[in-house]
Design a protein around this motif. Structure first.
Motif, mmCIF file in Angstrom:
data_model
loop_
_atom_site.group_PDB
_atom_site.id
_atom_site.type_symbol
_atom_site.label_atom_id
_atom_site.label_comp_id
_atom_site.label_asym_id
_atom_site.label_seq_id
_atom_site.Cartn_x
_atom_site.Cartn_y
_atom_site.Cartn_z
ATOM 1 N N MET A 1 0.690 -1.336 0.118
ATOM 2 C CA MET A 1 -0.177 0.098 -0.035
ATOM 3 C C MET A 1 0.833 1.301 -0.126
ATOM 4 S SD MET A 1 -2.688 1.034 2.890
ATOM 5 C CE MET A 1 -3.643 -0.356 2.948
ATOM 6 N N TRP A 2 2.038 1.269 0.902
ATOM 7 C CA TRP A 2 2.664 2.608 0.977
ATOM 8 C C TRP A 2 3.567 2.822 -0.167
ATOM 9 C CZ3 TRP A 2 0.714 4.809 4.945
ATOM 10 C CH2 TRP A 2 0.177 4.018 6.246
ATOM 11 N N GLN A 3 3.625 1.887 -0.987
ATOM 12 C CA GLN A 3 4.613 2.171 -2.179
ATOM 13 C C GLN A 3 4.260 3.410 -3.419
ATOM 14 O OE1 GLN A 3 2.984 -0.703 -1.400
ATOM 15 N NE2 GLN A 3 2.841 -1.904 -3.601
ATOM 16 N N ILE A 4 2.904 3.446 -3.074
ATOM 17 C CA ILE A 4 2.353 4.753 -3.953
ATOM 18 C C ILE A 4 2.638 6.048 -3.221
ATOM 19 C CG2 ILE A 4 0.438 3.431 -4.749
ATOM 20 C CD1 ILE A 4 -1.537 4.923 -2.774
ATOM 21 N N LEU A 5 3.320 6.161 -2.160
ATOM 22 C CA LEU A 5 3.754 7.338 -1.624
ATOM 23 C C LEU A 5 4.978 7.818 -2.351
ATOM 24 C CD1 LEU A 5 3.179 7.061 2.156
ATOM 25 C CD2 LEU A 5 1.796 8.579 0.456
ATOM 26 N N ALA A 6 5.849 6.883 -3.141
ATOM 27 C CA ALA A 6 6.854 7.307 -4.014
ATOM 28 C C ALA A 6 6.533 8.123 -4.999
ATOM 29 C CB ALA A 6 7.695 5.882 -4.395
ATOM 30 N N ILE A 7 5.235 8.324 -5.503
ATOM 31 C CA ILE A 7 4.757 9.070 -6.647
ATOM 32 C C ILE A 7 4.574 10.429 -5.895
ATOM 33 C CG2 ILE A 7 2.995 9.370 -8.182
ATOM 34 C CD1 ILE A 7 2.426 6.323 -8.077
ATOM 35 N N LYS A 8 5.256 11.518 -6.499
ATOM 36 C CA LYS A 8 5.271 12.777 -5.583
ATOM 37 C C LYS A 8 4.020 13.436 -5.894
ATOM 38 C CE LYS A 8 7.257 17.192 -6.111
ATOM 39 N NZ LYS A 8 8.426 18.151 -6.990
ATOM 40 N N GLN A 9 3.412 13.317 -6.998
ATOM 41 C CA GLN A 9 1.956 13.919 -6.968
ATOM 42 C C GLN A 9 0.956 13.707 -5.877
ATOM 43 O OE1 GLN A 9 1.879 12.851 -11.421
ATOM 44 N NE2 GLN A 9 0.960 15.229 -11.761
ATOM 45 N N PHE A 10 0.934 12.127 -6.081
ATOM 46 C CA PHE A 10 0.103 11.840 -4.919
ATOM 47 C C PHE A 10 0.601 11.910 -3.472
ATOM 48 C CE2 PHE A 10 -1.094 8.178 -1.902
ATOM 49 C CZ PHE A 10 -2.484 8.539 -1.960
ATOM 50 N N ARG A 11 1.878 11.795 -3.247
ATOM 51 C CA ARG A 11 2.435 12.040 -2.017
ATOM 52 C C ARG A 11 2.008 13.488 -1.323
ATOM 53 N NH1 ARG A 11 7.156 11.057 -3.090
ATOM 54 N NH2 ARG A 11 8.095 13.086 -3.236
ATOM 55 N N HIS A 12 1.941 14.512 -2.099
ATOM 56 C CA HIS A 12 1.989 15.652 -1.738
ATOM 57 C C HIS A 12 0.482 16.047 -1.441
ATOM 58 C CE1 HIS A 12 5.729 18.211 -2.913
ATOM 59 N NE2 HIS A 12 6.026 16.704 -2.664
ATOM 60 N N LEU A 13 -0.533 15.458 -2.539
ATOM 61 C CA LEU A 13 -1.817 15.681 -2.385
ATOM 62 C C LEU A 13 -2.296 14.897 -1.045
ATOM 63 C CD1 LEU A 13 -3.193 15.125 -6.243
ATOM 64 C CD2 LEU A 13 -2.954 17.274 -4.658
ATOM 65 N N PHE A 14 -1.855 13.641 -0.855
ATOM 66 C CA PHE A 14 -2.372 12.862 0.492
ATOM 67 C C PHE A 14 -2.100 13.792 1.665
ATOM 68 C CE2 PHE A 14 -1.131 9.493 3.220
ATOM 69 C CZ PHE A 14 -2.587 8.993 3.510
ATOM 70 N N ALA A 15 -0.769 14.211 1.473
ATOM 71 C CA ALA A 15 -0.244 15.169 2.789
ATOM 72 C C ALA A 15 -1.174 16.332 3.038
ATOM 73 C CB ALA A 15 1.287 15.584 2.637
ATOM 74 N N ALA A 16 -1.538 16.855 1.887
ATOM 75 C CA ALA A 16 -2.538 17.824 1.870
ATOM 76 C C ALA A 16 -3.872 17.574 2.625
ATOM 77 C CB ALA A 16 -2.760 18.587 0.315
ATOM 78 N N GLN A 17 -4.395 16.502 1.967
ATOM 79 C CA GLN A 17 -5.501 15.881 2.611
ATOM 80 C C GLN A 17 -5.320 15.554 4.226
ATOM 81 O OE1 GLN A 17 -6.355 11.817 1.769
ATOM 82 N NE2 GLN A 17 -8.623 11.922 2.190
ATOM 83 N N ILE A 18 -4.208 15.115 4.817
ATOM 84 C CA ILE A 18 -4.001 14.860 6.104
ATOM 85 C C ILE A 18 -4.236 16.130 6.878
ATOM 86 C CG2 ILE A 18 -2.431 14.152 7.601
ATOM 87 C CD1 ILE A 18 -1.605 11.663 5.847
ATOM 88 N N VAL A 19 -3.424 17.153 6.231
ATOM 89 C CA VAL A 19 -3.543 18.266 7.306
ATOM 90 C C VAL A 19 -4.683 19.053 7.267
ATOM 91 C CG1 VAL A 19 -0.897 18.590 7.012
ATOM 92 C CG2 VAL A 19 -2.263 19.631 5.376
ATOM 93 N N ALA A 20 -5.252 19.045 6.106
ATOM 94 C CA ALA A 20 -6.743 19.610 5.995
ATOM 95 C C ALA A 20 -7.580 18.959 7.044
ATOM 96 C CB ALA A 20 -7.217 19.565 4.600
#
Length: 440
Positions: A1-20
């Motif tokens: 599951m966690w390997q998709i965080l290697a994709i920069k676009q998704f990693r940044h959007l996922f981080a944006a989701q978490i802080v929001a």
């Protein structure tokens, strides 16, 4: 599951989701304290009104926002909406009247109702591989569950150091960080194709597409099952734990954690399961699990009386079914759309699913208040089974992505006919395919 965080676009959007999400969770706690500060004994009434305004905004605004967003750059929309939410959050500490709270909540939730479907529709255009997208959905579900569990704890820690007004500042900061993260990556700019459409056509397009697609009609029925059972948990847990059983606030937190634990187990399990079986084969049994859990608790109460252990087991089972249905739902939306209508379809799902909650939230509270816990459990469990039966009837089995069909209205040299010789291709409702092929 966690390997998709290697994709920069998704990693940044996922981080944006978490802080929001963290910011939103803190604002929920702060709004409760603000409501009490302004209205005292009427705080519960004010809070129920705030949640009603939230749901109305979600139902009414999302389809309009999806229509407007079709031909605009998604990145600019998402950043702008985060900035609006950050500005509104900063205004809450300065309000002096309850009506001002309602006005700010309406603006904040209208921005959220516009942001969320556009954000959700962006992810499948970044993660084009279905397995990666499934992992992203699980991570997203996990983020929601963790936020539900940890935001109140973070708020409690902060409130030992600062006043509740500061929570709104932290919320605003979260939306600003989200805006920076969304702005830091390249998001595909997709323009809706087809002939020019009126705002009415564009607003209703997603909903018309939704109801014309059998698997999505089934998804809506399952969303109603989720909201029926979920409303019992979210609305009535405090009454059962602190009112009927006389337990403490910490016991209430443990009870909600049991629900969250079940949900997280499902979020971690679903991607692996979907590698072997279809969405339909896990989502339908999940609805049965939820309905059975509530009715079984009602039977237990009739035989042995209400006790905390029974509630913990039931809430864990409900959380398991809840997340097993919600986690794959994005896959069904992705499978039923193309890049041109995806935003409007996600907006339709957002609005229709929240319409279910708008019905079941007050129903759950009214049933417990006026009919008692056993009847509330039986009725809401029965509604989950009603959703299951409708979903079972609406969802084809098998449900192939590629469906053979014909176009007698098109000439042989039409570009669509040339592109798909023999006429087999992934079938979605659009201008050339306004209705679903008859089941064969």
């Amino acid at each position: 599951m966690w390997q998709i965080l290697a994709i920069k676009q998704f990693r940044h959007l996922f981080a944006a989701q978490i802080v929001a999400l963290i910011g939103t969770g803190l604002s929920t706690v702060a709004l409760g304290l603000l409501a009490f500060d302004l209205s005292g004994g009427n705080a519960a009434l004010v809070l129920s009104g705030i949640f009603t305004v939230k749901m109305i905004c979600y139902v009414a605004i999302a389809p309009i926002a999806g229509a407007i967003a079709e031909n605009l750059p998604r990145q600019s929309i998402l950043v702008s909406l985060d900035l609006v939410r950050a500005a509104v959050a900063l205004c809450f500490p300065f309000v002096t009247e309850v009506w001002q709270v309602f006005g700010l909540v309406a603006v904040l939730q209208a921005a959220s109702a516009s942001f969320t479907p556009v954000f959700q529709a962006t992810i499948p255009d970044i993660l084009t591989d279905e397995a990666d997208y499934t992992r992203a959905l699980s991570l997203s579900r996990l983020a929601y569950d963790l936020e539900t569990m940890f935001s109140p704890l973070l708020a409690a820690v902060l409130l030992t150091l600062v006043g509740f007004d500061v929570l709104f500042s932290v919320t605003s900061a979260g939306f600003l960080v989200s805006a920076v993260l969304v702005g830091s990556v390249v998001i595909p700019y997709v323009v809706a194709g087809g002939p020019p459409r009126s705002i009415y056509e564009r607003t209703t397009r997603g909903i018309r597409t939704y109801f014309a697609t059998p698997r999505l009609r089934a998804l809506l029925a399952l969303c109603f099952a989720v909201s029926s059972v979920g409303a019992m948990v979210l609305v009535n847990t405090v009454i059962l734990i602190q009112g009927d059983l006389g337990l403490s606030q910490s016991d209430l937190a443990v009870t909600m954690a049991a629900f969250g634990a079940g949900s997280m187990v499902a979020a971690l399990w679903v991607p692996r399961a979907l590698e072997a079986v279809s969405d339909r084969s896990i989502m339908l049994p999940a609805a049965a699990l939820m309905g059975t859990a509530l009715i079984a608790l009602a039977v237990w109460i009739a035989l042995f009386d209400l006790n905390w252990a029974a509630i913990l087991v039931t809430w864990f089972a409900v959380g398991l079914g809840y997340s097993t249905i919600l986690t794959p739902s994005g896959r069904l939306l992705r499978r039923s759309s193309n890049t041109q209508n995806r935003t409007s379809l996600f907006a339709a799902q957002f609005a229709l699913s929240h319409l279910c909650w708008l019905i079941t939230y007050p129903l759950a509270g009214a049933l417990l208040t006026w009919a008692g816990v056993q009847l509330a459990l039986v009725v809401l469990g029965a509604l989950a089974f009603a959703g299951l039966i409708i979903a079972h009837r609406q969802w084809p089995d098998p449900d192939p992505l590629v469906i053979a069909h014909s176009h007698p209205e098109l000439s042989k040299d039409h570009p669509h006919m040339k592109e798909h010789d023999g006429h087999h291709h992934p079938f979605v409702i659009d201008d050339l395919h306004p209705s679903w092929p008859a089941h064969r």
